[in-house]
Every structure is written in C-alpha cells, then in structure tokens.
Design a protein around this motif. Structure first.
Motif, PDB file in Angstrom:
ATOM      1  N   ASP A 262       0.860  -1.179   0.000  1.00  0.00           N
ATOM      2  CA  ASP A 262       0.000   0.000   0.000  1.00  0.00           C
ATOM      3  C   ASP A 262       0.899   1.232   0.000  1.00  0.00           C
ATOM      4  OD1 ASP A 262      -1.673   2.141   0.547  1.00  0.00           O
ATOM      5  OD2 ASP A 262      -2.906   1.036   1.967  1.00  0.00           O
ATOM      6  N   PHE A 295       1.761   8.276  -5.611  1.00  0.00           N
ATOM      7  CA  PHE A 295       0.311   8.127  -5.699  1.00  0.00           C
ATOM      8  C   PHE A 295      -0.223   8.456  -7.090  1.00  0.00           C
ATOM      9  CE2 PHE A 295       1.243   8.811  -1.230  1.00  0.00           C
ATOM     10  CZ  PHE A 295       0.565   7.754  -0.649  1.00  0.00           C
ATOM     11  N   ARG A 298      -3.912   8.143  -8.355  1.00  0.00           N
ATOM     12  CA  ARG A 298      -4.771   7.971  -7.188  1.00  0.00           C
ATOM     13  C   ARG A 298      -5.397   9.304  -6.790  1.00  0.00           C
ATOM     14  NH1 ARG A 298      -2.800   4.020  -3.352  1.00  0.00           N
ATOM     15  NH2 ARG A 298      -3.914   5.206  -1.756  1.00  0.00           N
ATOM     16  N   VAL A 329      -4.221  12.023   0.672  1.00  0.00           N
ATOM     17  CA  VAL A 329      -4.508  10.736   0.042  1.00  0.00           C
ATOM     18  C   VAL A 329      -5.081   9.766   1.069  1.00  0.00           C
ATOM     19  CG1 VAL A 329      -2.760  11.013  -1.747  1.00  0.00           C
ATOM     20  CG2 VAL A 329      -2.141   9.944   0.417  1.00  0.00           C
ATOM     21  N   LEU A 332      -4.894   2.487   0.621  1.00  0.00           N
ATOM     22  CA  LEU A 332      -5.466   1.692  -0.454  1.00  0.00           C
ATOM     23  C   LEU A 332      -6.747   1.001  -0.013  1.00  0.00           C
ATOM     24  CD1 LEU A 332      -4.729   0.936  -3.376  1.00  0.00           C
ATOM     25  CD2 LEU A 332      -3.617  -1.119  -2.486  1.00  0.00           C
ATOM     26  N   VAL A 335      -9.707   3.407  -0.528  1.00  0.00           N
ATOM     27  CA  VAL A 335      -9.967   4.069  -1.811  1.00  0.00           C
ATOM     28  C   VAL A 335     -11.266   3.613  -2.428  1.00  0.00           C
ATOM     29  CG1 VAL A 335      -9.161   4.315  -4.183  1.00  0.00           C
ATOM     30  CG2 VAL A 335      -7.552   4.563  -2.294  1.00  0.00           C
TER      31      VAL A 335
END
Length: 339
Positions: A262, A295, A298, A329, A332, A335
C-alpha cells in the motif's frame, strides 16, 4: 560466485529497475525497496576513474536494506574496471554491471557507454578482468547497436564475445543508440524498438540470461516478455514516475510471493529513514524528490506532489511535511469505499 548466489541474482533479475543518472541514488533505491522486496535495483552509473583515480568511495554508499542491489560501472580500461569492480564487491554489492548503453557525449568522450558496442573484443577483455577481480556476478547492459551498425549482425557478435569471456547475464535495451545527432533523451525515445531481435537472441543464446529494457511501462508488458521466453525485464522511467504501478504488486505478480504494498503504508515506512538522514545533516528534498509519483493515478496525487515539492525545500523541513502531504490521500484499503 557460488551457484546459490547466482541463482538468487538470476531470480531477482526477473524484474529490475534500470540504472538512471540523477535518479536511482541510494535514497531512491531505499524507497523502491519499500515497495518491492524482490526486484533487483541498480545504482546510477559510477565511473571507474572516479573510484580508482578520484577516490570517490562515497559514491558506493548504500543501505543494507537495498539488497539485492547492483553497482553499474562506466569505463573501458580492463585493469581500471577490475579495480573498481573490486571496490564495489568489497562495499557489498551483489552484482557489478558494465555500462555499454549510455549514449551521452560525456560518456563517449571517456570511450565507454554505448560507443563500446563498436568494440566487443574490448568489452570481453573488460568482463574477463572484472570477473577475475570479484566473486560476484559481472553483467553487461547494452544496446542492440549504434549508428549505422546492423543490429542483426552486431548484437549476436557482441553477445557471442562477452559470453565467451564468461558473462552469463546481459540486459539489452532494444533500441539503437545514435552517438551523433540525438540527445540522450531522444535516444530513449526516437530509435525504434526491436523487441523481436532481443527475443531471437534468447533463442540463439539459450544459456545466456537475457533481460529486455526499453519502452516497457507495465507489469502486463513485463509478463508478456517473460511468458515469451525472456529471463528478465528491466523497467526505467515508468518505475520512477509511477513506482507503485510497477513495484507495489511486483512481488506477487512477478515473483509469486508477498502481498501488494500500500503506497500509503510505504510513505509512513519512509519516516524513520528520513529522520536518520536529517540527523546526519541531509535535506528532506533529497529523499522526497523520488517519492513524488508514489500516488500517481490515485485521488489526492496532485496535492501530494504539491505539498512535498513546496514543503521539502523549506529550511528545516522534516517528516511533518510527508505526514501533511499524506492527508491528501487515502490508504489503499479505503480508496474503493471513498465517496
């Protein structure tokens, strides 16, 4: 080198990150290792004269966590390269690689890099001398040819000579290098790729461990080359600019071990390394400049890059900049469920 260590290196070379000047320094390699425990990492090219004549042994510094890691040398004098290789082996590198692919003017003026494609016998002498000096693998990274050479003749002749000298592993950048008329950057894009030729070389030299390099931007492409019979794939710019896309799932997909890393966790794992570097007098941006693409693709990637870029160059910048950037952010695991 022992058969056991050779097999470890050959396995790691199934996926490697290319040596890239100004990019793959020790901080970059440590960061990449946090994403993949298995991939083979390469240093920037270090010239043999800098080590042997210049005494620049600081260029050999690296962290134990970087293993497996290879030192790439530039040079053309067998005796000098042998001394440089010995210094690299003494420093603990798992492999010594000879650069026969860099097309820059500075490299040409030193009679090494891609210009050595014109002198396969000299390269063979260099390989022999380096092997006599070290107990680790001595490998070569080359192009398919330079200038007006016919790669269908040049490359097999080159591979025949270096394999006769004892080289057992080679990485081929599947493009010609034009020593005049194209910049190093243009030489990475303009000469057409000839993957088919590299695959034919594996058929002609079945005992030679051959990795392919050039224009490969995904693990899917890497799989395709491996499934077609090549022994390894080397990825450069994509591994640097989108490191998570290439390395985060490499251990599972390419090596069949481990789990997907991740990027959020990787960023947090970099904090202790950053703290040590700062205590030793380093600057934050020396590390975080390599983390800007972590990232890529992302949510929050732009804010991550902006926060790091602007914050890391400030006086007394510390790990808090990374933690602040991470607020942009999500891990993972969150997300897919984020609204």
């Amino acid at each position: 080198m022992s058969d056991k260590n050779t097999k470890i290196q050959e396995r790691s070379a199934r996926l490697s990150v290319a040596p890239m000047m100004d990019w793959t320094d020790r901080h970059c390699r440590y960061f990449h290792r946090m994403l993949s425990a298995q991939a083979l990492l390469y240093t920037e090219m270090v010239t043999a004269p800098a080590l042997v004549r210049g005494g620049a042994l600081h260029l050999l510094e690296f962290s134990p966590q970087e293993h497996p890691v290879a030192l790439q040398l530039g040079g053309s004098d067998p005796a000098e390269l042998a001394k440089a290789a010995a210094l690299g082996a003494d420093a603990g590198y798992d492999e010594i690689n000879l650069n026969c692919g860099c097309p820059s003017d500075r490299v040409q003026s030193g009679t090494f890099g891609a210009v050595l494609m014109k002198e396969p016998a000299r390269v063979a002498d260099c390989v022999s001398a380096m092997q006599e000096a070290v107990d680790v693998d001595v490998t070569v990274k080359c192009r398919i040819g330079v200038d007006d050479q016919d790669p269908t003749k040049t490359l097999p002749d080159f591979l025949e000579k270096i394999s006769a000298a004892g080289c057992r592993r080679v990485t081929v950048h599947a493009r010609k290098a034009w020593l005049k008329g194209l910049s190093p950057k243009e030489n990475r894009d303009i000469p057409p790729l000839d993957y088919a030729l590299v695959h034919r070389m594996k058929e002609e030299f079945p005992d030679l461990h051959i990795s392919i390099n050039g224009g490969i931007t995904s693990l899917k492409q890497a799989h395709d080359h491996l499934d077609a019979g090549l022994d390894g794939v080397m990825i450069g710019r994509s591994a640097y600019h989108q490191p998570a896309d290439i390395l985060a799932d490499a251990d599972r997909q390419i090596f069949g071990v481990g789990q997907t890393a991740d990027p959020f966790d990787v960023a947090k794992k970099m904090i202790p390394y950053i703290e040590r570097h700062l205590v030793e007098g380093g600057r934050l941006h020396q590390i975080t400049r390599h983390m800007l693409g972590l990232f890529a693709g992302r949510p929050g990637a732009r804010a991550w890059r902006r926060t790091l870029s602007e914050g890391a160059v400030q006086a007394n910048a510390g790990p808090e900049v990374v933690l602040r950037a991470l607020e942009s952010v999500l891990p993972l695991s969150q997300v897919d469920t984020a609204v």
